[in-house]
Each structure stands twice: as structure tokens, then as C-alpha cells.
Design a protein around this motif. Sequence first.
Motif, PDB file in Angstrom:
ATOM      1  N   ARG A 137      10.463  22.675  96.592  1.00  0.00           N
ATOM      2  CA  ARG A 137      10.348  22.204  95.208  1.00  0.00           C
ATOM      3  C   ARG A 137      11.402  22.828  94.328  1.00  0.00           C
ATOM      4  O   ARG A 137      11.657  24.032  94.403  1.00  0.00           O
ATOM      5  N   GLU A 138      11.934  22.012  93.410  1.00  0.00           N
ATOM      6  CA  GLU A 138      12.902  22.544  92.440  1.00  0.00           C
ATOM      7  C   GLU A 138      12.252  23.581  91.554  1.00  0.00           C
ATOM      8  O   GLU A 138      12.894  24.530  91.118  1.00  0.00           O
ATOM      9  N   SER A 139      10.965  23.414  91.279  1.00  0.00           N
ATOM     10  CA  SER A 139      10.271  24.371  90.401  1.00  0.00           C
ATOM     11  C   SER A 139      10.256  25.758  91.032  1.00  0.00           C
ATOM     12  O   SER A 139      10.275  26.765  90.335  1.00  0.00           O
ATOM     13  N   ASP A 140      10.241  25.826  92.372  1.00  0.00           N
ATOM     14  CA  ASP A 140      10.297  27.137  93.035  1.00  0.00           C
ATOM     15  C   ASP A 140      11.671  27.770  92.836  1.00  0.00           C
ATOM     16  O   ASP A 140      11.789  28.973  92.607  1.00  0.00           O
ATOM     17  N   ASP A 141      12.738  26.959  92.940  1.00  0.00           N
ATOM     18  CA  ASP A 141      14.085  27.495  92.711  1.00  0.00           C
ATOM     19  C   ASP A 141      14.217  27.995  91.274  1.00  0.00           C
ATOM     20  O   ASP A 141      14.793  29.050  91.027  1.00  0.00           O
ATOM     21  N   SER A 142      13.666  27.219  90.327  1.00  0.00           N
ATOM     22  CA  SER A 142      13.727  27.641  88.912  1.00  0.00           C
ATOM     23  C   SER A 142      12.967  28.933  88.717  1.00  0.00           C
ATOM     24  O   SER A 142      13.424  29.821  87.998  1.00  0.00           O
ATOM     25  N   ALA A 143      11.815  29.050  89.360  1.00  0.00           N
ATOM     26  CA  ALA A 143      11.007  30.266  89.201  1.00  0.00           C
ATOM     27  C   ALA A 143      11.761  31.479  89.727  1.00  0.00           C
ATOM     28  O   ALA A 143      11.758  32.542  89.101  1.00  0.00           O
ATOM     29  N   ALA A 144      12.426  31.327  90.855  1.00  0.00           N
ATOM     30  CA  ALA A 144      13.193  32.460  91.399  1.00  0.00           C
ATOM     31  C   ALA A 144      14.387  32.777  90.511  1.00  0.00           C
ATOM     32  O   ALA A 144      14.709  33.939  90.269  1.00  0.00           O
ATOM     33  N   ALA A 145      15.036  31.738  90.006  1.00  0.00           N
ATOM     34  CA  ALA A 145      16.256  31.935  89.216  1.00  0.00           C
ATOM     35  C   ALA A 145      16.000  32.720  87.935  1.00  0.00           C
ATOM     36  O   ALA A 145      16.866  33.446  87.450  1.00  0.00           O
ATOM     37  N   ARG A 146      14.816  32.575  87.357  1.00  0.00           N
ATOM     38  CA  ARG A 146      14.579  33.257  86.077  1.00  0.00           C
ATOM     39  C   ARG A 146      14.546  34.766  86.210  1.00  0.00           C
ATOM     40  O   ARG A 146      14.587  35.477  85.206  1.00  0.00           O
TER      41      ARG A 146
ATOM     42  N   ILE B  78      20.160  26.896 111.744  1.00  0.00           N
ATOM     43  CA  ILE B  78      20.320  25.807 110.774  1.00  0.00           C
ATOM     44  C   ILE B  78      18.937  25.264 110.484  1.00  0.00           C
ATOM     45  O   ILE B  78      18.179  24.932 111.410  1.00  0.00           O
ATOM     46  N   PHE B  79      18.582  25.166 109.199  1.00  0.00           N
ATOM     47  CA  PHE B  79      17.214  24.768 108.870  1.00  0.00           C
ATOM     48  C   PHE B  79      17.127  24.172 107.472  1.00  0.00           C
ATOM     49  O   PHE B  79      18.022  24.334 106.646  1.00  0.00           O
ATOM     50  N   PRO B  80      16.031  23.447 107.198  1.00  0.00           N
ATOM     51  CA  PRO B  80      15.854  22.868 105.863  1.00  0.00           C
ATOM     52  C   PRO B  80      15.519  23.969 104.857  1.00  0.00           C
ATOM     53  O   PRO B  80      15.200  25.088 105.250  1.00  0.00           O
ATOM     54  N   PRO B  81      15.591  23.635 103.561  1.00  0.00           N
ATOM     55  CA  PRO B  81      15.143  24.601 102.555  1.00  0.00           C
ATOM     56  C   PRO B  81      13.741  25.083 102.895  1.00  0.00           C
ATOM     57  O   PRO B  81      12.904  24.313 103.379  1.00  0.00           O
ATOM     58  N   VAL B  82      13.472  26.367 102.632  1.00  0.00           N
ATOM     59  CA  VAL B  82      12.226  26.987 103.093  1.00  0.00           C
ATOM     60  C   VAL B  82      11.034  26.592 102.217  1.00  0.00           C
ATOM     61  O   VAL B  82      11.192  26.245 101.045  1.00  0.00           O
ATOM     62  N   THR B  83       9.865  26.637 102.810  1.00  0.00           N
ATOM     63  CA  THR B  83       8.653  26.223 102.093  1.00  0.00           C
ATOM     64  C   THR B  83       7.465  27.121 102.425  1.00  0.00           C
ATOM     65  O   THR B  83       6.370  26.668 102.692  1.00  0.00           O
ATOM     66  N   GLY B  84       7.707  28.434 102.415  1.00  0.00           N
ATOM     67  CA  GLY B  84       6.630  29.363 102.709  1.00  0.00           C
ATOM     68  C   GLY B  84       5.795  29.654 101.481  1.00  0.00           C
ATOM     69  O   GLY B  84       5.958  29.058 100.422  1.00  0.00           O
ATOM     70  N   GLY B  85       4.888  30.600 101.640  1.00  0.00           N
ATOM     71  CA  GLY B  85       4.095  31.086 100.518  1.00  0.00           C
ATOM     72  C   GLY B  85       2.861  30.257 100.248  1.00  0.00           C
ATOM     73  O   GLY B  85       2.616  29.239 100.866  1.00  0.00           O
TER      74      GLY B  85
END
Lengths: 149, 85
Positions: A137-146, B78-85
Motif C-alpha cells: 500500500r502507498e499509505s504504508d510508504d507514506s507512513a514510513a516516509a514521515r 528479486i521480489f515484489p514490494p513487501v507486505t508484512g506486519g
Amino acid sequence: MIRVQQEDFDVGDELRQLRAAHPAIGAVVSFVGLVRDLNEGSSVLCMTLEHYPGMTEKSLQQIVAAAQQRWPLMGVRVIHRVGPLLPCEQIVLVAVASAHRGDAFAACEFIMDYLKTKAPFWKKEDTPAGSQWVDARESDDSAAARWGN
Amino acid sequence: MKCQILYFARMREVFATPAEEVALPDSVRTIADLLNWLRARGEPWCSELAAGKTFRVALNQEMASLDQMLTEAAEVAIFPPVTGG
């Protein structure tokens, strides 16, 4: 303390062990991630967590080390499960101890935000319509970026 | 040089293998070179690893950038963007 395992964990036990580490601990903050039974309208029958053995542990250690550099922490426990999980099961625990709550809250959120974008796990959902890999999710990238660098 | 390439998640399914050992020509030096070399195999590599596709590459269990140099017996993943947690 970082563990990647198939077995479930007991949050109470883990928090007891975290608290026992240091008498100056005044704050313990924890997050538990769970398998929901609904993702974008399809019922989730089962979720399977795949990971990259070796890199997974290293990545979690790096994330925890980064948190320990930013905040004065007195203990961190991260447990992430892998393998097949059913709805309502626990996936991940992040628990942080410090002298005061501000540091514990911030570090716990930081570790989760980084875990979501950097730790090599992948989720696959089984639904009545078939199996599909969960998209990042883009929202996860945004959350990390902040959190900045 | 020889390298081990690991594939995860959807990419493992598309390439129909979790891992392969490759013997690379001298001209392949960086991660970018390796991706070009894989694309040259044709399908499904040229589609899956096309410019504009979203995937990640790790070198010896650290996230890597395209310009990083490969080393003998390197482990590339080589792998897709991660989706853990």
C-alpha cells in the motif's frame, strides 16, 4: 529480542519478560497485528505469510537498531509469524519499553511503519474466489516516509 | 562469475522456481546488468522485469540499488514490494 516463527505467541508473557528486564522501565507500549477476515470485499479464508529466511531477521534487527538509536529504549520485542494463518489470528507483536511513554509510543509506531515497508514478508490470501497476493500500500510508504531518513 | 538468484512470492510463481544458480558473462557487473541479462531470456522475464514494473532487488540480504556491483557467489533476490506486519 526478535523472533520469526510459525507458532503463536502470548502477549502477556512477552510483556512480562520485557518489563522484567529493567527496573527503571516506566512505560511499555505494544502493537499486535491480526489477520482480518475481510480484505477489499472478499472473505479471507486463510492468509499465508512467506518470508526470506536470513534477510528477514537481519532486516528486523536493522529496524530495531534504528529505533534504539533514535529513542532511549530499555527493551524491544518483535515477533512475526510466518506460514498459514486463519482470520483473527495474531500475525505480529512489537513491544517497546522505555522510561517514559513518549519514546515508547513513537518507537513502537516507527518499528511497525518500517517493518511494513522494509521487512521481506509477503502475504497471500485464500478467498472463495481464489488465491491472490496482497498488494503493498502507498499509505504504508507514506507512513514510513514521515519518519525521515 | 556465478551467482545465486532467489525469487519470492508472486515472482517465484511466475518464474516457476524459488532459486537458480547462474553463470554470468564478464559483461554483467551490476544489478542493472543482471536484470538486462535476465530480460534477454524472453518471457516471462522480459515482462516481469520490464522498466516501469515494481519489484525490489536484494544483494547478500541487503536491499540493493541498480548500480551496485555483483560479487562472486553473490546471493541476489528479486521480489515484489513487501507486505508484512
